[in-house]
Design a protein around this motif. Structure first.
Motif, mmCIF file in Angstrom:
data_model
loop_
_atom_site.group_PDB
_atom_site.id
_atom_site.type_symbol
_atom_site.label_atom_id
_atom_site.label_comp_id
_atom_site.label_asym_id
_atom_site.label_seq_id
_atom_site.Cartn_x
_atom_site.Cartn_y
_atom_site.Cartn_z
ATOM 1 N N CYS A 106 0.869 -1.173 0.000
ATOM 2 C CA CYS A 106 0.000 0.000 0.000
ATOM 3 C C CYS A 106 0.906 1.222 0.000
ATOM 4 C CB CYS A 106 -0.889 -0.001 1.245
ATOM 5 S SG CYS A 106 -1.739 1.574 1.498
ATOM 6 N N TRP A 107 0.731 2.083 -1.000
ATOM 7 C CA TRP A 107 1.506 3.334 -1.025
ATOM 8 C C TRP A 107 0.657 4.399 -0.348
ATOM 9 C CZ3 TRP A 107 1.826 7.256 -5.551
ATOM 10 C CH2 TRP A 107 2.742 8.271 -5.222
ATOM 11 N N PHE A 108 1.251 5.039 0.653
ATOM 12 C CA PHE A 108 0.525 5.996 1.485
ATOM 13 C C PHE A 108 1.223 7.363 1.438
ATOM 14 C CE2 PHE A 108 -0.556 7.386 6.007
ATOM 15 C CZ PHE A 108 -1.887 7.673 5.724
ATOM 16 N N PRO A 109 1.112 8.052 0.284
ATOM 17 C CA PRO A 109 1.762 9.365 0.168
ATOM 18 C C PRO A 109 0.884 10.438 0.808
ATOM 19 C CG PRO A 109 0.571 8.913 -1.847
ATOM 20 C CD PRO A 109 0.361 7.699 -0.933
ATOM 21 N N SER A 110 1.490 11.570 1.178
ATOM 22 C CA SER A 110 0.666 12.687 1.650
ATOM 23 C C SER A 110 -0.012 13.371 0.457
ATOM 24 C CB SER A 110 1.492 13.673 2.472
ATOM 25 O OG SER A 110 2.632 14.106 1.784
ATOM 26 N N ALA A 111 0.537 13.185 -0.720
ATOM 27 C CA ALA A 111 -0.118 13.592 -1.970
ATOM 28 C C ALA A 111 0.675 12.974 -3.116
ATOM 29 C CB ALA A 111 -0.174 15.112 -2.118
ATOM 30 N N SER A 112 0.046 12.849 -4.265
ATOM 31 C CA SER A 112 0.776 12.339 -5.428
ATOM 32 C C SER A 112 0.672 13.346 -6.565
ATOM 33 C CB SER A 112 0.219 10.988 -5.864
ATOM 34 O OG SER A 112 -1.081 11.133 -6.393
ATOM 35 N N TYR A 122 3.815 -0.360 -11.630
ATOM 36 C CA TYR A 122 3.866 -1.171 -10.407
ATOM 37 C C TYR A 122 2.474 -1.444 -9.849
ATOM 38 C CZ TYR A 122 8.859 -0.163 -10.612
ATOM 39 O OH TYR A 122 10.163 -0.065 -11.015
ATOM 40 N N LEU A 123 1.512 -0.605 -10.232
ATOM 41 C CA LEU A 123 0.113 -0.914 -9.911
ATOM 42 C C LEU A 123 -0.355 -2.047 -10.820
ATOM 43 C CD1 LEU A 123 -1.082 2.734 -9.457
ATOM 44 C CD2 LEU A 123 -1.546 0.930 -7.789
ATOM 45 N N ASP A 124 0.117 -2.021 -12.085
ATOM 46 C CA ASP A 124 -0.250 -3.073 -13.039
ATOM 47 C C ASP A 124 0.326 -4.429 -12.650
ATOM 48 O OD1 ASP A 124 -1.914 -1.876 -14.898
ATOM 49 O OD2 ASP A 124 -0.243 -1.040 -16.072
ATOM 50 N N ASP A 125 1.583 -4.438 -12.200
ATOM 51 C CA ASP A 125 2.232 -5.743 -11.978
ATOM 52 C C ASP A 125 2.082 -6.245 -10.534
ATOM 53 O OD1 ASP A 125 4.136 -4.548 -10.341
ATOM 54 O OD2 ASP A 125 5.765 -4.674 -11.809
ATOM 55 N N GLY A 126 1.324 -5.509 -9.711
ATOM 56 C CA GLY A 126 1.024 -6.022 -8.369
ATOM 57 C C GLY A 126 2.046 -5.661 -7.299
ATOM 58 N N THR A 127 3.079 -4.896 -7.686
ATOM 59 C CA THR A 127 4.019 -4.426 -6.656
ATOM 60 C C THR A 127 3.256 -3.550 -5.661
ATOM 61 O OG1 THR A 127 5.790 -4.440 -8.295
ATOM 62 C CG2 THR A 127 6.198 -3.209 -6.257
ATOM 63 N N ILE A 128 2.445 -2.650 -6.223
ATOM 64 C CA ILE A 128 1.562 -1.804 -5.396
ATOM 65 C C ILE A 128 0.126 -2.290 -5.589
ATOM 66 C CG2 ILE A 128 0.713 0.539 -4.967
ATOM 67 C CD1 ILE A 128 3.312 1.589 -6.255
#
Lengths: 338, 338
Positions: A106-112, A122-128
């Motif tokens: 889970c990526w938890f940035p204060s903003a992106s 990395y969302l596509d390949d399941g890293t995130i």
């Protein structure tokens, strides 16, 4: 969110899921109706035994720091957004995760920002597996199109701090990019080639994350003064070539929007706030950055002038719009929040 | 400590009690042998529902604040020592407790001074059951003579912070005297008639106590800038006539001792540190205030000169002895700790 998740009606009459990503959530119960229970999140007690006797916590690479911090599948990794469009740190973190074969983060940035569209792969390949934070531009589109494998959660900046403090989100590893740091982990955002200004959005991360890594391109001898990030909270420090791209750190979000759609959204937001009664003499608001948010602040100014009231204080980047309201006396104090 | 408490032998071969005031304690196991478990102490999650909507947390008297904070028998009440011999706050707190008929309180100051001999009557009548902190002068004599009904616990300043952070001591109510504060609870020690300098020793109290009361004789409109105590941690604020006696705030502990006994204690302390090997190139120390502690720092200087080494940093009040060592290059940095 699985289509099979149970939906319940909240106090506003909307159906909302009982769980998000398998975790129970609290539906809106009405203003002042929900009383949270329990205690603040507290990270594990650490011991000097586990830290170098000379206080030098520097490790050779970010990858090494992530390994030492125990990076593994399913963890929540936080970053901050003070480098804005010039951020290089978040992308580096997930490059390391990919190399290590770690999944479902889970990526938890204060903003992106748009620069983080790099992470779509990395969302596509399941890293995130999903993002909890903000999802702008290409990341927002990705979410809207339902491509994220888990449910995205968007939080306000104040709500993010609350979620960390109260343990609603437990950060396994916080990676804090800093314009200046010392090997012990004291850090600030005001010195060095990638100076970004204050690092306020990383304070909760430093204080409550289980492990804290400080990354800088400007490692100075102890002590880094002033320190905004306290080295006492930091587990590992890393020097890299660059943490930010200076000319992009200031870009994009410090001008009022000219988009008619966004101006309408801003005006409606301000009117909504007015109708709910939260714009009263002595109120406070966060103007934020970003073209739309800045415009909301401007509409707040119009409402205050019309009503003959003023705000006790406003938080936000110290941009010209906020400073003008301060000079005009519409806000009594302006706080710079990072 | 009851004579019936079980004694166990620690790693230094000394018999120590298994429990102090009914609470299990950890005997010394040898350097680096004890690994603490668990998580940091965390106060209860609070909600805006329970605070005034306008942020004004001011109540009329300290007694009212203590009642609202839930003062009752057996609680642990903390104060700080930045007003030194001029402190009026701790005595006021226990006057209130006496008036309210509350008993068996643990007083947990960051240090005590002769001015606190005022509290001997409350140790006698059971308002205060014992002190965890420092016991100087008349209070020390009272302890040494075995008159305190429970066992006194003396902690170093660093050890006090650790004890609060790790939940070894849970502060029910912290009462923080401040030279300047606003009704929300933001406070500092640098402005006003009772300015004491930094309030560093109250930081852990503010962050970890279950309830926090800020007392000042100089209430200013929001925001009190700079704030060292964050109003976000504060539950109640109180204005009183005086929190400190300025001419006594600076007294007593900023001169090196001339007592031959104390000088011998200081020299032996420094020699002890040397023999144990903790005085090495790049070490750090807290010089503290107080005639004896200052003298220890001076003896450290002698040892460093002889060995040709220097300290990475020293903490302490910014007194002339520490500043001289800084100028001489014996310490690389000097931090002002309060």
């Amino acid at each position: 969110m699985s289509m099979l998740d149970k939906m319940i009606k909240n106090a506003a009459g909307r159906f909302v899921p009982e769980k998000i990503n398998g975790k129970p959530v609290v539906p809106f119960m009405g203003v002042g109706k929900y009383r949270p229970k329990g205690v603040h999140h507290s990270p594990a007690i650490t011991s000097n035994i586990d830290y170098p006797a000379d206080g030098n916590k520097q490790v050779s690479t970010l990858k090494q720091a992530l390994i030492k911090a125990g990076l593994r599948d399913g963890m929540t990794i936080s970053t901050h957004h003070h480098f804005r469009e010039g951020d290089l740190v978040a992308n580096m973190v997930f490059d390391c995760a990919k190399e290590l074969g770690v999944k479902n983060l889970c990526w938890f940035p204060s903003a992106s920002f748009s620069c983080h569209s790099y992470l779509l792969k990395y969302l596509d390949d399941g890293t995130i597996s999903h993002i909890e934070g903000s999802m702008n531009g290409p990341l927002g589109r990705y979410c809207s199109e339902g491509k994220m494998s888990k449910t995205a959660v968007l939080r306000s900046h104040g709500g993010r701090y609350q979620a960390i403090q109260d343990g609603d989100v437990i950060i396994d590893i916080a990676v804090i990019g800093a314009g200046c740091a010392d090997p012990f982990g004291n850090a600030n955002g005001v010195n060095g080639p990638s100076a970004s200004g204050l690092l306020g959005f990383a304070l909760a991360d430093a204080q409550y994350a289980d492990k804290v890594i400080v990354v800088t391109d400007n490692m100075v001898p102890f002590p880094c003064i002033p320190w905004q990030i306290q080295g006492n909270y930091v587990d590992f420090t890393v020097q890299v070539d660059r943490v930010g791209i200076p000319e992009k750190i200031v870009s994009g979000t410090t001008e009022v929007t000219r988009s008619p759609d966004r101006l309408l959204i801003a005006e409606m937001t301000a009117r909504f706030c007015d109708v709910t009664g939260i714009i009263h003499d002595g109120f406070s608001f966060q103007a934020g950055a970003g073209g739309t948010a800045l415009s909301v602040g401007n509409y707040f100014g119009d409402i205050m002038r019309k009503k003959g009231i003023k705000a006790r204080f406003a938080r936000g980047g110290s941009n010209k719009f906020l400073v003008k309201m301060l000079e005009e006396g519409l806000v009594e104090s302006a706080f710079h929040s990072g």
